[in-house]
Design an enzyme around this catalytic site. Structure first.
Site: not given
Ligand code: OAD
Length: 239
Positions: A104, A56, A182-184, A86-87, A53, A89
């Site tokens: 988070h 980070r 930007g989330t999976s 979820q970020n 961290y 930052d």
């Molecule tokens: P992920 O790493 O799972 O997903 C990131 C997403 O961002 C993917 O769908 C990529 O295609 C997309 N991506 C990549 N580059 C991009 C860009 N330049 N612009 C837009 N999108 C882009 O991250 P999260 O979905 O945020 O939780 O993950 C969710 C949670 O998983 C996090 O908050 C964390 C982790 O476990 C905890 O730590 C509790």
């Protein structure tokens, strides 16, 4: 004022230089997730967790908001904007976004380790200390209230996430625009929020590789946050 809700994940900050979680060269590549983001990892090796961290924290200090964060701030000129992220930052806040909920946690806060949410740790005497920090937590930093160890104010695997359901219910009938970005959408319960907004008239999802299962719910704008959010915001402000 019209209302907009933006739900973001790591992709929003990718173009600021913060790697996403699940990409190649993602955040987890140098660590085993469970070693640094679980109560069990903390009990076993708090120095390793604090080291992770601290990286980070420093990364966040060295990064700047990107065009997407600034465009979201600009949207506030005509919309009452609620960001649910979820970020951990604070790039949205640094770009000038006023109303941000961090599902988070936040890298710039510390809390007492009594916040473990897995019983039986401190079940009868949980301490609620939480405070903003100006430098990363170090080994030996103690809670001023109960003198247990200070830990990052982030959610670890196995810990509860509270969703802002009451707030969403209150504003939902007036929300005109919802943007997922930007989330999976793989991490529950945060990802369940993507199902709450079906009644919102304009629903977008911005991601270079959007989650296929959301295609019927959203207008997909395939591309990066820093490309697509400013374009979308410009069109919303021009309406
Ligand atoms: P992920 O790493 O799972 O997903 C990131 C997403 O961002 C993917 O769908 C990529 O295609 C997309 N991506 C990549 N580059 C991009 C860009 N330049 N612009 C837009 N999108 C882009 O991250 P999260 O979905 O945020 O939780 O993950 C969710 C949670 O998983 C996090 O908050 C964390 C982790 O476990 C905890 O730590 C509790």
């Amino acid at each position: 004022m019209k209302k907009a809700v933006i739900f973001s994940g790591a992709g929003l900050s990718a173009e600021s230089g913060i790697p996403t979680f699940r990409s190649n060269n993602g955040l987890w590549d140098n660590y085993r997730i469970e070693d640094v983001t679980s109560p069990e990892g903390w009990e076993k090796d708090p120095a390793l967790v604090l080291d992770f961290y601290e990286q980070r924290f420093e990364q966040m200090q060295n990064c700047k908001p990107n065009a997407a964060h600034y465009a979201i701030a600009q949207l506030q000129e005509q919309f009452d904007v609620l960001c649910i992220t979820q970020n951990i930052d604070t790039l949205l806040e640094r770009a000038g976004v006023k109303n941000v909920i961090h599902l988070h946690g936040r890298i710039d806060y510390a809390k007492c380790e009594c916040h473990f949410l897995i019983p039986p740790q401190n079940i009868d005497e949980e301490c609620d200390y939480r405070s903003e920090i100006s430098k990363a937590i170090q080994m030996g930093d103690r809670c001023p209230k109960c003198s247990k160890k200070l830990r990052p104010d982030v959610v670890w695997f196995g810990e509860a996430v509270s969703l802002p359901k009451r707030e969403i219910r209150r504003i939902l009938p007036e929300v005109e625009v919802f943007i997922g970005v930007g989330t999976s959408a793989k991490v529950y319960p945060a990802s369940s929020l993507l199902y709450y907004f079906d009644t919102v008239p304009h629903r977008y999802f911005i991601d270079p590789d959007p989650p296929e299962h959301l295609r019927l719910r959203y207008t997909f704008l395939e591309g990066t946050a820093a490309e697509k959010i400013p374009e979308l915001v410009a069109s919303l402000l021009a309406k």
